[in-house]
Design a protein around this motif. Structure first.
Motif, PDB file in Angstrom:
ATOM      1  N   ILE A  70      -3.142   0.324  -3.824  1.00  0.00           N
ATOM      2  CA  ILE A  70      -2.990  -0.955  -3.121  1.00  0.00           C
ATOM      3  C   ILE A  70      -2.924  -2.077  -4.142  1.00  0.00           C
ATOM      4  CG2 ILE A  70      -4.072  -2.517  -1.451  1.00  0.00           C
ATOM      5  CD1 ILE A  70      -5.714   0.176  -0.678  1.00  0.00           C
TER       6      ILE A  70
ATOM      7  N   CYS B  31       0.847  -1.198   0.000  1.00  0.00           N
ATOM      8  CA  CYS B  31       0.000   0.000   0.000  1.00  0.00           C
ATOM      9  C   CYS B  31       0.878   1.242   0.000  1.00  0.00           C
ATOM     10  CB  CYS B  31      -0.926   0.000   1.229  1.00  0.00           C
ATOM     11  SG  CYS B  31      -2.074   1.397   1.248  1.00  0.00           S
TER      12      CYS B  31
ATOM     13  N   PRO C 213      -0.110  -1.901   4.910  1.00  0.00           N
ATOM     14  CA  PRO C 213      -0.549  -3.123   4.233  1.00  0.00           C
ATOM     15  C   PRO C 213      -0.840  -4.232   5.231  1.00  0.00           C
ATOM     16  CG  PRO C 213       1.827  -2.859   4.034  1.00  0.00           C
ATOM     17  CD  PRO C 213       1.314  -1.603   4.694  1.00  0.00           C
TER      18      PRO C 213
ATOM     19  N   ALA D  30      -5.363  -3.894   3.435  1.00  0.00           N
ATOM     20  CA  ALA D  30      -4.716  -2.636   3.805  1.00  0.00           C
ATOM     21  C   ALA D  30      -5.654  -1.878   4.738  1.00  0.00           C
ATOM     22  CB  ALA D  30      -4.406  -1.801   2.575  1.00  0.00           C
TER      23      ALA D  30
ATOM     24  N   CYS E 107      -0.940   4.658   5.216  1.00  0.00           N
ATOM     25  CA  CYS E 107      -1.545   3.389   4.801  1.00  0.00           C
ATOM     26  C   CYS E 107      -0.661   2.226   5.235  1.00  0.00           C
ATOM     27  CB  CYS E 107      -1.753   3.374   3.288  1.00  0.00           C
ATOM     28  SG  CYS E 107      -2.705   1.953   2.725  1.00  0.00           S
TER      29      CYS E 107
END
Length: 466
Positions: free
Chosen positions: A440, A400, A412, A426, A410
């Motif tokens: 993503i 991400c 993941p 994510a 962000c």
């Protein structure tokens, strides 16, 4: 259904037994061995001494377990020379195959195969000990027992000959090993969706609470940070696990809406917050009228008095309040393509079929304090004749990236199994002010068992943003 596979890899054995003790997992069972017709030998009856070990006695559902089946003693004998010349079975001409019987939480048969490896064996004497290995995928939680099944000793000298040994039908083979599987962690798929992201005090917002157990009592409530506000309504989830309500938002402190089961919100039984902004309506300032003035009685000036010069009144002034409103937007996602094609694997060997999901772009323009999560879950893969590969055989490694200027970070999801219960792809955390654009993707790998019938196997990967 277990996935059958053959492998030449070894398994981790159980602890060694002390001298004079029976090793853990070693069992005896009566067997009936049929020699090849060409050998001219009668059937051989007698005990088989066997031992089964597993490399992981406490797996999770979806794990692949390697099993080892050792035949330490067999009543089967080396086939005679068909020309009556006697002699011996040369080295490295014996190939064993067998079956392991699974019962309990999971019922199936696992095929195991051994290497072509043996010392020379004089004709008519017992065949040597052999070791066979294989793998299977754990499909159910709980205890599964493993018992030795039939085995075949194939010799490839002068002629291709098979000696097959089966357990005596009068008594089942005893349990040689056990494993206890635990279920995969279940992802919380509860979520809320709002018909509007903002409104005035007292407005009724349409709320969809999804992902709950059918028939569950669901509370939909306003939230300010981690605390609930006075806004609250209750409903019952329908057969699809969805509750549709209208929530009157009267508390001006409300900045988000959540849904949950039970007496209070918890991370395991509640949804993430959906941002909501209460926009206050500003009333125009009140104007106080000037006091009334009573005119004085008229006075007749004396004839000799001159009137004073006129006075100019001061200029009048006024003010206006200027208000600008930044309206919050929505949380949404787009994806590149709807089809994922994985790499091919050879029949017989099986192995990992690699691929990559279509890139997903998440846009968060809500402007509130709530983060978001993107969950994925996959069905079983279905192929020719209805043959299935469990969805738990698919794993991924998420990635991400936040676009420049995004307020949120962000994160993941962890690399691992996707499966039917779902896994995190994510997410972004709650914060005083969130938002941004996020790209993503994830590499995926499907573990295809050896000797899976050729053909195309298809599943559906569903991504849910909340």
């Amino acid at each position: 259904m277990a996935v059958l596979a053959a492998t030449t890899g070894g398994a981790l054995g159980a602890p060694a037994a002390a001298e004079g003790e029976t090793p853990p997992g070693q069992v005896d069972f009566p067997t009936h061995c049929l020699p090849p017709q060409e050998a001219g030998l009668p059937p051989a009856d007698g005990p088989t001494t066997a031992r089964i070990t597993v490399d992981n006695p406490a797996p999770q559902v979806g794990d692949t377990v390697t099993v080892t089946y050792q035949v330490l003693r067999t009543p089967a004998v080396a086939p005679l020379d068909p020309n009556g010349a006697g002699g011996e079975l040369p080295a490295d001409t014996l190939t064993p195959t067998g079956r392991i019987l699974l019962a309990g939480a999971q019922s199936a048969e696992v095929t195991v195969v051994g290497a072509k490896r043996n010392d020379p064996v004089p004709a008519g004497t017992p065949l040597p000990a052999v070791t066979m290995t294989g793998t299977f995928t754990v499909t159910a939680p709980g205890e599964t027992t493993l018992a030795p099944g039939s085995y075949t000793l194939h010799t490839g000298h002068l002629l291709e000959l098979d000696t097959t040994c089966t357990a005596d039908t009068a008594s089942a083979a005893p349990v040689s090993a056990r494993l206890t599987a635990t279920p995969l962690p279940t992802a919380n798929l509860r979520s809320v969706f709002l018909g509007a992201a903002h409104g005035g005090p007292g407005d009724r917002v349409k709320v969809t609470a999804a992902g709950f157990p059918p028939g569950a009592a669901v509370t939909v409530a306003g939230r300010a940070g981690a605390a609930e506000t006075a806004d609250r309504v209750r409903a019952t989830a329908d057969e699809r696990g969805t509750a549709l309500v209208e929530l009157p938002v009267t508390d001006r402190a409300t900045t988000a809406v959540v849904a949950y089961e039970g007496a209070a919100w918890t991370a395991g039984r509640g949804s993430g917050p959906a941002a909501y902004t209460v926009i206050a309506v500003t009333a125009p300032p009140s104007v106080t009228p000037p006091p009334s003035v009573t005119a004085p009685p008229s006075v007749t000036p004396p004839p000799s008095v001159t009137a004073p010069p006129s006075v100019t009144p001061p200029p009048s002034t006024g003010t206006q309040k200027v208000t600008a409103t930044v309206e919050p937007g929505a949380l949404g996602m787009t994806q590149t393509g709807e089809d994922i094609t994985l790499g091919a694997v050879p029949y017989g060997d099986g192995g990992a079929a690699p691929g990559r999901i279509g890139t997903v772009t998440v846009t968060d323009a809500r402007g509130g304090p709530a983060g978001w999560s993107l969950i994925g879950k996959v069905t079983d893969f279905t192929g020719p004749g209805g043959i299935r590969i469990p969805g738990a055989s698919l794993s991924w490694t998420p990635r991400c990236v936040a676009a420049e200027g995004s307020r949120s970070v962000c994160t993941p999801g962890s690399a691992g199994v996707v499966g039917a219960d779902g896994a995190l792809l994510a997410s972004t955390p709650d914060a005083p002010l969130v938002g941004g654009t996020f790209t993503i993707d994830a590499t995926v790998t499907l573990k295809v068992p050896p000797y899976t019938p050729p053909g195309a196997y298809t599943a559906v990967l569903t991504l849910t943003l909340s």
